[in-house]
Design a protein around this motif. Structure first.
Motif, PDB file in Angstrom:
ATOM      1  N   PHE A 160       0.847  -1.194   0.000  1.00 58.82           N
ATOM      2  CA  PHE A 160       0.000   0.000   0.000  1.00 58.82           C
ATOM      3  C   PHE A 160       0.879   1.239   0.000  1.00 58.82           C
ATOM      4  O   PHE A 160       1.319   1.706   1.050  1.00 58.82           O
ATOM      5  N   GLY A 161       1.174   1.756  -1.180  1.00 60.39           N
ATOM      6  CA  GLY A 161       1.978   2.964  -1.286  1.00 60.39           C
ATOM      7  C   GLY A 161       3.350   2.826  -0.669  1.00 60.39           C
ATOM      8  O   GLY A 161       3.895   3.789  -0.120  1.00 60.39           O
ATOM      9  N   GLY A 162       3.927   1.637  -0.755  1.00 58.90           N
ATOM     10  CA  GLY A 162       5.244   1.395  -0.181  1.00 58.90           C
ATOM     11  C   GLY A 162       5.225   0.768   1.193  1.00 58.90           C
ATOM     12  O   GLY A 162       6.268   0.350   1.700  1.00 58.90           O
ATOM     13  N   LEU A 163       4.045   0.678   1.832  1.00 58.32           N
ATOM     14  CA  LEU A 163       3.914   0.084   3.162  1.00 58.32           C
ATOM     15  C   LEU A 163       3.407  -1.351   3.070  1.00 58.32           C
ATOM     16  O   LEU A 163       2.494  -1.642   2.292  1.00 58.32           O
ATOM     17  N   GLN A 164       4.007  -2.225   3.869  1.00 60.78           N
ATOM     18  CA  GLN A 164       3.522  -3.592   4.010  1.00 60.78           C
ATOM     19  C   GLN A 164       3.563  -3.986   5.479  1.00 60.78           C
ATOM     20  O   GLN A 164       4.479  -3.606   6.216  1.00 60.78           O
TER      21      GLN A 164
END
Length: 332
Positions: A160-164
């Protein structure tokens, strides 16, 4: 695929200077087999990875210069991935918090310099007045990384937009959770933010160890894309009975291209630990390193000079250690 990583350590332990030919535990010799199949929008992988480390640097010491062969099943797992639903892991492999103390985009981190400062010489003992103490560099310096590789089930969310977010649970009732930024499943390339590429993570875990309530750890690494200048920071520790052990780490790096045959990386770092072996003990380490890529050979040549100073208030007065390491990591 796999790799071979052989190194030569030259170490002054405060009593004498010796040479040790080792397999570097920074990234040991190994081979892997990976199978892949697709089912609609799912990709399914089978992974088997085995470490075959002859004279591992974490086992070699002054009174045991030939430690024999170190064999370890690093991974034996199945992975099912769908970019809409995330990825599911089952078997032996990294936990959600594994490597979260070690996120590092610098070139020297590939083979020699990262927050695991003890790894190139971890089995060597400190000396006191010319006598071996039985306490090793690996005992005294820790980066409190996550749960490592264990038999578990793990889920990693979509990106999610670079977040995991990742979580795992397994043997000995261990569990861990990690939030990662710039991490794409098993890809550590980081994410571009303006003129910088950044990789970061923070984790909490229960290592199921006596006296340890939980572990917190994290790291962040960023590279200025135009200049190759980088900064890496890491910290972590255990909540336990008595004084809590912890570490902090920092590194300045520079990745550049002097030669047509491959990139060159430089790094200087410092690490500080407290309460790792005993309450009120402390230790710090300073290092300087260089790595040269040889692209056509699939190889990295590296060298490092590192200083260790460790003090145990309730124990012997340890001599400082100076260690030089040079070697090749060849991938195939």
């Amino acid at each position: 695929s796999g790799q071979i990583n052989r190194a030569l350590n030259v170490v002054d332990d405060g009593d004498q200077t010796k040479f040790y030919a080792v397999d570097s535990d920074v990234s040991n010799t190994r081979f892997r087999m990976v199978g892949e199949a697709t089912l609609d929008d799912w990709t399914v992988n089978s992974v088997l990875e085995q470490a075959l480390s002859a004279n591992n640097s974490y086992d070699v010491s002054q009174d045991k210069e030939s430690s024999g062969d170190f064999l370890d099943t690093r991974k034996a797992e199945l992975i099912a991935r769908n970019d809409r639903f995330g990825a599911f892991f089952g078997g032996k492999g990294s936990g959600a918090s594994d490597d979260v103390s070690e996120y590092d985009l610098s070139l020297v981190a590939l083979a020699i310099m990262y927050s695991g400062v003890a790894d190139p010489v971890g089995g060597l003992q400190f000396t006191e007045g010319g006598n071996l103490t039985g306490e090793t560099i690996g005992d005294a310096y820790a980066n409190f990384d996550g749960l490592g590789r264990y038999n578990r089930v793990m889920y990693v969310t979509p990106n999610f937009g670079g977040l995991q977010l990742a979580g795992s649970y397994g043997e000995d009732q261990k569990w861990d959770l990690a939030l990662k930024f710039g991490y794409d499943y098993n890809d550590w390339t980081g994410i571009r933010i303006g003129p910088f590429t950044t990789l970061a993570g923070v984790a909490i875990s229960d290592p199921s160890e006596p006296g340890v309530d939980y572990r917190l750890n994290g790291s962040v690494s960023t590279i200025h894309d135009a200049t190759g200048l980088g900064l890496t920071l890491a910290a972590g520790g255990d909540r336990r009975d008595g004084d809590d052990p912890y570490f902090v780490y920092g590194k300045l790096s520079w990745d550049t291209n002097f030669f047509s045959f491959g990139d060159t990386g430089f790094g200087v770092d410092v690490q500080y630990n407290e309460n790792v072996l005993a309450d009120d003990d402390s230790g710090y380490s300073l290092g300087i390193a260089i790595l040269q890529r040889l692209e056509k050979l699939g190889a990295d040549f590296y060298a490092q000079l590192r200083y260790f100073d460790y003090d145990n208030d309730d124990g012997p007065s340890f001599d400082s250690v100076v260690a030089g390491t040079t070697g090749f990591l060849v991938r195939f």
